[in-house]
Design an enzyme around this catalytic site. Structure first.
Site, mmCIF file in Angstrom:
data_model
loop_
_atom_site.group_PDB
_atom_site.id
_atom_site.type_symbol
_atom_site.label_atom_id
_atom_site.label_comp_id
_atom_site.label_asym_id
_atom_site.label_seq_id
_atom_site.Cartn_x
_atom_site.Cartn_y
_atom_site.Cartn_z
ATOM 1 N N ASP A 183 2.328 -11.195 0.843
ATOM 2 C CA ASP A 183 1.809 -12.389 0.154
ATOM 3 C C ASP A 183 0.567 -11.972 -0.643
ATOM 4 O O ASP A 183 -0.119 -11.011 -0.273
ATOM 5 C CB ASP A 183 1.439 -13.454 1.201
ATOM 6 C CG ASP A 183 0.989 -14.764 0.570
ATOM 7 O OD1 ASP A 183 1.822 -15.672 0.448
ATOM 8 O OD2 ASP A 183 -0.204 -14.873 0.191
ATOM 9 N N HIS A 215 -2.407 -17.642 7.366
ATOM 10 C CA HIS A 215 -3.849 -17.947 7.447
ATOM 11 C C HIS A 215 -4.234 -18.588 8.776
ATOM 12 O O HIS A 215 -5.426 -18.732 9.063
ATOM 13 C CB HIS A 215 -4.275 -18.859 6.297
ATOM 14 C CG HIS A 215 -4.122 -18.224 4.952
ATOM 15 N ND1 HIS A 215 -4.762 -17.049 4.606
ATOM 16 C CD2 HIS A 215 -3.385 -18.568 3.866
ATOM 17 C CE1 HIS A 215 -4.428 -16.704 3.367
ATOM 18 N NE2 HIS A 215 -3.596 -17.615 2.898
ATOM 19 N N HIS A 267 -2.263 -13.332 -0.759
ATOM 20 C CA HIS A 267 -3.515 -13.548 -0.029
ATOM 21 C C HIS A 267 -3.568 -12.731 1.258
ATOM 22 O O HIS A 267 -2.538 -12.498 1.892
ATOM 23 C CB HIS A 267 -3.663 -15.034 0.319
ATOM 24 C CG HIS A 267 -3.648 -15.929 -0.887
ATOM 25 N ND1 HIS A 267 -2.494 -16.514 -1.359
ATOM 26 C CD2 HIS A 267 -4.647 -16.307 -1.715
ATOM 27 C CE1 HIS A 267 -2.787 -17.246 -2.432
ATOM 28 N NE2 HIS A 267 -4.089 -17.134 -2.672
ATOM 29 N N ASP A 312 3.511 -15.208 -4.528
ATOM 30 C CA ASP A 312 2.323 -15.538 -5.327
ATOM 31 C C ASP A 312 1.703 -14.298 -5.968
ATOM 32 O O ASP A 312 0.695 -14.406 -6.681
ATOM 33 C CB ASP A 312 1.283 -16.346 -4.524
ATOM 34 C CG ASP A 312 1.159 -15.927 -3.080
ATOM 35 O OD1 ASP A 312 1.736 -14.886 -2.696
ATOM 36 O OD2 ASP A 312 0.477 -16.646 -2.319
HETATM 37 C C1 OKP Z 1 -1.693 -19.726 1.114
HETATM 38 B B1 OKP Z 1 -0.753 -18.528 1.128
HETATM 39 C C2 OKP Z 1 -7.281 -21.310 -5.212
HETATM 40 C C3 OKP Z 1 -7.532 -22.043 -3.894
HETATM 41 C C4 OKP Z 1 -6.576 -21.588 -2.879
HETATM 42 C C5 OKP Z 1 -5.762 -21.984 -0.602
HETATM 43 C C6 OKP Z 1 -4.757 -20.915 -0.879
HETATM 44 C C7 OKP Z 1 -3.812 -20.731 0.281
HETATM 45 C C8 OKP Z 1 -2.725 -19.729 0.040
HETATM 46 N N1 OKP Z 1 -8.332 -21.505 -6.144
HETATM 47 N N2 OKP Z 1 -6.667 -22.303 -1.664
HETATM 48 O O1 OKP Z 1 -1.381 -17.309 1.416
HETATM 49 O O2 OKP Z 1 0.045 -18.386 -0.037
HETATM 50 ZN ZN ZN Z 2 -0.563 -16.562 -0.565
#
Ligand code: OKP
Ligand code: ZN
Length: 365
Positions: free
Chosen positions: A201, A165, A203, A290
């Site tokens: 990942d 990120h 995200h 995740d």
């Molecule tokens: C980091 B990585 C969920 C809020 C999530 C940040 C997530 C960061 C993920 N309701 N806030 O990509 O695993």
């Molecule tokens: Zn993630």
């Protein structure tokens, strides 16, 4: 497969994060990396080594030197200006609308504003050991890259904190420096080849996309939760394909809630096909667990046996692999999921261990 690990990640020790303004227990905690380390040690097939220091130059090759300076100075400054706080979290943000029509850009001096100048969100607290841990995670990634440049078919960097990120001039999403982007840029320079990045990942790796948006020497392919529904919300749609000479070297594959093993593997095959059409022998993997069915902050339904198959299919591309850890927040499953994935990447079978040993950070490295 060789594994690069350092206990220096333990210094990034945070108790809580903020989601929509309210504190919740932190998701991105030291136990994550320790679980993976313990499982790989118990396996016996994954020799661990520490990272080599690579200095700041590979970092400022992809990040604004101002971001590096901010992260180095943030905690000491916070201690001076807001001494009663357990962690530094921004107060306000340099949002898009603040600057519309105006070519102004002053980095604030007060730490409460300075953090918001560089930050994406309120979920990424900075504590005393954050900078040292984030620098060490970069060294982990670069050392894994060096192992592959030195002749290993694949290497795994157990990066913590994660990185995808973090953009050129922004930290956030539990990330400070973009470990995978720094490694990919390093690989282009050391090998003279083009380099592909596969981000699995859950995200979207908005930072990696931003860093390589206009570059044609790095392909970024990401499979992730649809930004219409999930974090990081502002990128990850299919129409984001890069600009200028980088047009076509950014590929996003957003997927719906509940994505199953079969649906995920079908998306993976499409993604691997895009990579197969890109020249080069090197592939950086941004590896997150995740996507797992029980992950507390995500909504896919991927299972442990599927990680073995995903690792197998990624390796079957025939590229040299620099595999770098990103997210994954269901702590009890992380060790077995990592073992399954990495054994798949070596085309070895995966037989689940009854109970992977879990011991605190040791001195074995
Ligand atoms: C980091 B990585 C969920 C809020 C999530 C940040 C997530 C960061 C993920 N309701 N806030 O990509 O695993
Ligand atoms: Zn993630």
């Amino acid at each position: 497969m060789r594994v690069v690990y350092t206990p220096q990640h333990l210094a990034h020790d945070i108790a809580s994060e903020t989601i929509m303004g309210l504190p919740v227990p932190a998701n991105e905690v030291a136990e994550r990396a320790e679980r993976i380390r313990a499982a790989l040690e118990a396996d016996g097939g994954f020799p661990l080594q520490g990272p080599e220091a690579h200095g700041a130059e590979p970092i400022t090759a992809v990040h604004d030197p101002g971001l590096l300076r901010f992260l180095a100075e943030a905690w000491p400054q916070a201690r001076r200006e807001a001494i009663d706080r357990p962690a530094l979290i921004p107060e306000g943000f340099a949002a898009r609308g603040y600057f519309q029509e105006m070519a102004i850009a002053h980095e604030p001096k007060a730490i409460s504003g300075r953090a918001g100048y560089w930050a994406l969100d309120t979920s990424t607290p900075i504590v005393a050991g954050t900078y040292a841990a984030a620098r060490a995670a970069v060294d982990v990634a670069l050392t894994a890259a060096d192992l592959v440049l030195g002749g290993e078919r694949a290497a795994y960097g157990l990066c913590r904190p994660p990185g995808h990120h973090a953009s050129r001039s922004m930290y956030g999403g539990y990330c400070f420096f973009n470990n995978a982007a720094i490694a990919a840029d390093w690989l282009t320079k050391r090998s003279g080849e083009r380099v592909a990045i596969l981000d699995v990942d859950f995200h979207h790796g908005n930072g990696t996309q931003q860093i390589f948006w206009r570059r044609d020497d790095v392909l970024y392919v990401s499979i992730h939760g649809d930004p219409d529904r999930v974090y990081p919300y502002f990128s990850g749609w299919t129409d984001e394909r890069g600009e200028g000479s980088g047009t076509g070297t950014n590929v996003n594959v957003p997927l719906p809630a509940g994505t199953s093993d079969d649906e995920y593997l079908a998306a993976l095959d499409r993604s691997l096909d895009a990579i197969a059409h890109f020249p080069g022998s090197l592939l950086v993997v941004s590896l997150g667990f995740d996507t797992y069915a029980l992950d507390p902050i995500s909504d896919f339904a991927v299972t442990t046996p599927a990680y073995h198959e995903i690792g197998r299919r990624v390796a079957a591309l025939g590229r040299r692999l620099v595999i770098l850890q990103e997210g994954g927040y269901h702590r009890p499953s992380l060790g077995e999921n990592a073992r399954a994935w990495l054994r798949g990447a070596e085309d070895r079978e995966f037989d689940p261990l009854p109970a992977a040993g879990f011991t605190p950070a040791g001195t074995k490295v």
